[in-house]
Write an enzyme that holds these catalytic residues in place. Structure first.
Site, PDB file in Angstrom:
ATOM      1  N   ARG A 273      10.211  15.216 -11.730  1.00 20.18           N
ATOM      2  CA  ARG A 273      11.063  14.629 -12.771  1.00 20.18           C
ATOM      3  C   ARG A 273      12.003  15.674 -13.416  1.00 20.18           C
ATOM      4  O   ARG A 273      11.860  16.869 -13.233  1.00 20.18           O
ATOM      5  CB  ARG A 273      10.238  13.941 -13.855  1.00 20.18           C
ATOM      6  CG  ARG A 273       9.460  12.733 -13.378  1.00 20.18           C
ATOM      7  CD  ARG A 273       8.843  11.981 -14.558  1.00 20.18           C
ATOM      8  NE  ARG A 273       8.101  10.798 -14.121  1.00 20.18           N
ATOM      9  CZ  ARG A 273       7.485   9.978 -14.940  1.00 20.18           C
ATOM     10  NH1 ARG A 273       7.490  10.182 -16.246  1.00 20.18           N
ATOM     11  NH2 ARG A 273       6.839   8.921 -14.479  1.00 20.18           N
TER      12      ARG A 273
ATOM     13  N   ASN B 153       8.350  14.948  -6.475  1.00 23.21           N
ATOM     14  CA  ASN B 153       7.923  13.617  -6.900  1.00 23.21           C
ATOM     15  C   ASN B 153       8.903  13.091  -7.946  1.00 23.21           C
ATOM     16  O   ASN B 153       9.199  13.783  -8.924  1.00 23.21           O
ATOM     17  CB  ASN B 153       6.524  13.668  -7.520  1.00 23.21           C
ATOM     18  CG  ASN B 153       6.089  12.329  -8.084  1.00 23.21           C
ATOM     19  OD1 ASN B 153       5.851  11.388  -7.339  1.00 23.21           O
ATOM     20  ND2 ASN B 153       5.995  12.237  -9.410  1.00 23.21           N
ATOM     21  N   GLU B 154       9.433  11.895  -7.712  1.00 22.75           N
ATOM     22  CA  GLU B 154      10.328  11.240  -8.659  1.00 22.75           C
ATOM     23  C   GLU B 154      11.485  12.154  -9.060  1.00 22.75           C
ATOM     24  O   GLU B 154      11.834  12.299 -10.236  1.00 22.75           O
ATOM     25  CB  GLU B 154       9.539  10.763  -9.892  1.00 22.75           C
ATOM     26  CG  GLU B 154       8.488   9.719  -9.517  1.00 22.75           C
ATOM     27  CD  GLU B 154       7.650   9.222 -10.686  1.00 22.75           C
ATOM     28  OE1 GLU B 154       7.782   9.791 -11.796  1.00 22.75           O
ATOM     29  OE2 GLU B 154       6.866   8.280 -10.503  1.00 22.75           O
ATOM     30  N   ASN B 155      12.085  12.790  -8.054  1.00 24.66           N
ATOM     31  CA  ASN B 155      13.210  13.692  -8.315  1.00 24.66           C
ATOM     32  C   ASN B 155      14.505  12.958  -8.626  1.00 24.66           C
ATOM     33  O   ASN B 155      15.535  13.588  -8.865  1.00 24.66           O
ATOM     34  CB  ASN B 155      13.386  14.643  -7.128  1.00 24.66           C
ATOM     35  CG  ASN B 155      12.137  15.445  -6.849  1.00 24.66           C
ATOM     36  OD1 ASN B 155      11.395  15.135  -5.920  1.00 24.66           O
ATOM     37  ND2 ASN B 155      11.872  16.453  -7.656  1.00 24.66           N
TER      38      ASN B 155
ATOM     39  N   ARG C 194       7.950  11.517  -2.720  1.00 24.78           N
ATOM     40  CA  ARG C 194       7.813  10.139  -3.184  1.00 24.78           C
ATOM     41  C   ARG C 194       8.893   9.825  -4.208  1.00 24.78           C
ATOM     42  O   ARG C 194       9.166  10.613  -5.102  1.00 24.78           O
ATOM     43  CB  ARG C 194       6.436   9.907  -3.828  1.00 24.78           C
ATOM     44  CG  ARG C 194       6.279   8.464  -4.273  1.00 24.78           C
ATOM     45  CD  ARG C 194       5.161   8.227  -5.262  1.00 24.78           C
ATOM     46  NE  ARG C 194       5.365   6.934  -5.904  1.00 24.78           N
ATOM     47  CZ  ARG C 194       6.080   6.757  -7.013  1.00 24.78           C
ATOM     48  NH1 ARG C 194       6.635   7.786  -7.614  1.00 24.78           N
ATOM     49  NH2 ARG C 194       6.243   5.542  -7.530  1.00 24.78           N
TER      50      ARG C 194
END
Length: 819
Positions: free
Chosen positions: A388, A424-426, A463
């Site tokens: 994030r 993750n969730e970039n 992801r």
């Protein structure tokens, strides 16, 4: 293995694991802790008489591993502490190796760490999750020359460690992440004695022939040689899974080139590593030099794997459905500071649930976890904490590169690892004024290349970042059917569509929140508000409990009943998806998070199938019923003491089992035999509609699997009276054991009928000698929580004294109990 110019180390600092070193001791006891900063290192070591007015600040005794967010991470009334904390101890050091090295090996400490010997800073590390080592040999030798060594410290060496989890936008992971960035020495710290020349790390590469009938093992080594010794002899031994010596290789080393092979072994008919039979070979090196003998041992395994294009996952040339979950390093009362016993319990519970795969979210985890995955037969996706917030500058990128390199090198030998996760969730912005998708793509591509250079044998994955999905080998989109969007019956259709969009699809993260002990007679009621065509991905703001389109995460009841149906549907559908590589339920255990203060248990992500203290929710048994072969049976509702409905109304009872068939009894009367059929939703056909009687009811099941007979039984009350608005709160003691009392508060209407659908916020408080056992982040360990079916539970440590406990719900009179 090629070193890269961007890896920068202090002269005394190594980023590698010494867990295989010959002389090693965990430093767990005799530590003191201070939850604040110091004016300088002198304040940690200056001589102060006990009881002196100068004995400020005040240190407290602690045991390692330790996190200074053990309780405040889930304190409902405050944000968790982010800042510096100090640890100190005194070590009597006696190195058995003449001229040897004294090392401190950190298995993980968060998030920035400085290490001191007396007043000398000997090393620093940024990153809360990779292993690293500080060589304190020279600083110790200098300190031992000082008068204070014997006069003040009585022949021991003072070690001081500053741990800091302050917010920093140029660090990963982002503080926007849905988990706490804990502070402290929350993994084991080891004292290591090594000879002046030692094997720092082994890189062992097992390879299988295509037909799996033969294999070979190549062994390389990295050496620790700070004094530049000349020459050594090395012996490498290979042992099979039964401990039988298969081969020995001996070499004389003129130089210490880590790219040079030190041993190659050929193995006929190798034992294969798999979830059913996790067979492990042993590679042992013995290094003999003028500095002494050093032995290092590693476990490895033979296995081949492949993700078929738009198709299933293959292990050892056979299709295996990856049956997965996720793990955060988090536990009630200790936060990230889980002991080895806790970790072993957790991993065994996963295996007993039927797990053969785990995604370690969202950071490199303890070497204990990886060792257990090897020995239990659990395949691993492990990732770096680029999670994030966007993409920072050079310092930020250097940390990501360094942590990826460390993770791959430190866990290179584990046969359980099949995927290196790069992020993750970039696609989640927020930490920087600009959110540059092309810059994120460029850096993701760089990390992908680096991963393949360091380890061509494993796959890369991310992801939820659709604009980077073409970069990595395996991609997981966001699919939360029935929670953040859509209905759970959309799951298969959406997954089929996503599978067509990438070459190698895997479904990481699905499920939803459930407040343990909350149950519903109409769990799917909120689905009527949700559009089936609304998609299944998580949009910005979907995790909020306010605003936006109708969704179960906002409009549902957060009951175990609803989550059981969602999980049941997903698992039955997966049995009809032959192209599916696998999925991983998010997560195995509830965990703390700073971004969910208004959840039923404040600051807890409640999507786990077990609570934060290992208490199983009903959903644990649903996974068992689909994923395990060991006979099991479980009637839904063990934590549901009162059911409700009309008199004479038939109510459903569900049984989760992997049995062939089951017979159900209500109050001693049989209601027939049902045959299990996984496609007969819900409960694979093992469900009965029963006419409960008002008052006490007992339900018993007898199930058979082959010749094995199993039983389960529950008792509950059936309430037929209708309740009105809440009018009275009552608190009573349900039990007392070893000085700990369990209290339960219940809410009733004016006629004394329990309000069984009430979900009001309940607040416990205490005055007197006792202590509330709260800040645990569980349904029975929080002083503020939402009621589950009109009740709430808390425990009290009595301390052999007298106390008064109150329970408060807005709009009704506060209840009290004297203890």
């Amino acid at each position: 293995m090629k070193r890269r110019v961007f890896l920068i180390f202090l002269a005394v600092l190594s980023s590698f694991n010494w867990a295989g070193a010959q002389q090693q001791k965990r430093l767990t006891s005799d530590w003191e802790f201070l939850k604040q900063d110091l004016g300088g290192i002198w304040e940690a070591v200056r001589p102060v008489a006990k009881g002196s007015s100068e004995a400020v600040p005040l240190w407290e005794p602690v045991t390692l591993p330790h996190s200074f967010n053990a309780e405040d991470a889930v304190d409902p009334d405050m944000n968790y502490y982010q800042g510096p904390g100090w640890y100190r101890t005194k070590l009597p050091l006696e190195n058995p190796y003449p001229g040897g090295r004294i090392l401190l090996h950190f298995e993980g400490a968060g998030q920035k760490t400085d290490v001191y010997v007396y007043t000398t800073k000997v090393g620093s590390h940024t990153g809360g999750y990779d292993e690293w080592t500080v060589d304190i040999t020279d600083a110790v030798a200098q300190f031992q020359k000082l008068d204070v060594f014997n006069k003040q410290f009585k022949g021991s060496v003072p070690i001081s460690i500053r741990s800091d989890n302050s917010r920093d936008l140029e660090m990963i992971p982002s503080d926007l992440s849905d988990f706490n960035l804990y502070g402290g020495i929350y993994r084991y710290l080891n004292l290591v004695y090594a000879p002046a020349l030692s094997v720092e790390r082994l890189f062992i590469k097992p390879e299988l022939r295509t037909d799996l009938k033969a294999g070979k093992i190549d062994v390389r080594a990295r050496y620790y040689d700070p004094t530049s010794l000349a020459g050594a002899d090395i012996t490498v031994r290979l042992k099979d899974p039964d401990g039988k010596l298969l081969a020995t290789v001996k070499k004389s080393l003129k130089s210490f080139d880590e790219k040079a092979s030190i041993a190659e072994f050929s193995v006929k008919s190798p034992f294969l590593w798999s979830p059913d039979k996790p067979q492990l070979y042993t590679v042992e090196t013995e290094l003999l030099s003028a500095a002494g003998k050093h032995i290092r041992t590693e476990k490895v395994g033979f296995r081949s794997f492949e993700f078929k294009e738009h198709g299933p996952f293959m292990l050892n040339n056979k299709r295996v459905l990856l049956k997965g979950t996720h793990r955060h390093e988090d536990h009630a009362g200790v936060a990230a500071a889980m002991t080895e016993d806790m970790i072993r319990t957790e991993m065994q519970m996963m295996k007993d649930m039927g797990v053969n795969f785990i995604r370690l979210g969202h950071y490199q985890q303890s070497p204990i976890v990886l060792d257990l995955c090897d020995s239990l037969g659990i395949m691993v996706w492990e990732e770096i904490p680029w999670c994030r917030g966007g993409l920072g500058g050079d310092i930020y990128k250097d940390q990501a590169r360094r942590m990826l390199t460390n993770m791959i090198e430190q866990h290179y030998n584990h046969p359980s690892v099949i995927i290196w996760g790069l992020g993750n969730e970039n696609d989640w912005p927020g930490d920087f004024s600009a959110f540059d998708k092309e810059a994120i793509r460029s850096f993701m591509a760089e990390l992908n290349d680096l991963s393949h250079q360091l380890d061509p044998s494993r796959k890369t994955a991310i992801r939820r970042c659709d604009f980077c999905k073409d970069i990595v080998d395996v991609y997981s989109p966001s699919i939360w059917a029935g929670w953040y969007r859509g209905v759970y019956t959309d799951y298969k259709k959406v997954s089929e569509e996503e599978n067509k969009r990438v070459k190698h699809f895997f479904h990481a993260e699905w499920g939803g929140d459930s407040h343990a002990r909350r149950h519903s007679e109409d769990p799917d009621n909120a689905l009527r508000k949700v559009k089936s065509s609304d998609g299944a991905d998580e949009r910005a703001g979907d995790a909020s409990l306010y605003g936006g389109q109708a969704r179960i995460s906002k409009d549902g009841d957060w009951s175990e009943s609803y989550m059981s149906n969602l999980i049941d549907w997903h698992l039955k559908e997966q049995e009809t998806m032959p192209w599916l590589s696998g999925s991983a339920y998010w997560p195995f255990k509830d965990f703390s998070t700073p971004v969910r203060p208004e959840n039923p248990v404040p600051y807890v992500n409640q999507k786990g199938v077990v609570e934060r203290d290992f208490t199983k929710k009903e959903s644990y048994y649903i996974f068992q019923s689909y994923w395990t072969s060991k006979p099991m049976v479980h009637i839904y509702g063990h934590s549901w003491p009162v059911r409700w409905g009309n008199e004479g109304e038939e109510k459903m009872v569900k049984v989760y089992s992997n049995a062939d068939q089951a017979e159900l009894f209500l109050n001693g009367k049989s209601f027939g035999v049902k045959v299990r059929n996984s496609q007969d939703f819900p409960a694979a056909g093992l469900r009965w509609n029963l006419p409960f009687v008002a008052g006490k009811n007992t339900v018993k099941v007898i199930a058979t699997k082959g010749k094995i007979r199993m039983t389960d039984e529950i008792s509950f009350d059936y309430e037929t009276r209708k309740w009105t608005k809440p009018a009275k709160l009552v608190i009573h003691k349900t039990s007392e054991d070893d000085g700990i009392a369990t209290l339960e508060a219940r809410i009733y209407d004016a006629a004394g009928v329990q309000c069984l659908d009430n979900a009001s916020l309940l607040k416990f408080s205490l005055s007197g000698d006792g202590e509330l056992i709260d800040n645990q982040g569980t349904s029975t360990g929080s002083r503020n929580l939402q009621l589950y079916n009109g009740r709430g539970i808390i425990k009290v440590k009595l301390n052999k004294g007298r106390s008064t406990v109150s329970a408060k719900v807005e709009g009704v009179e506060t209840a009290f109990i004297n203890l």
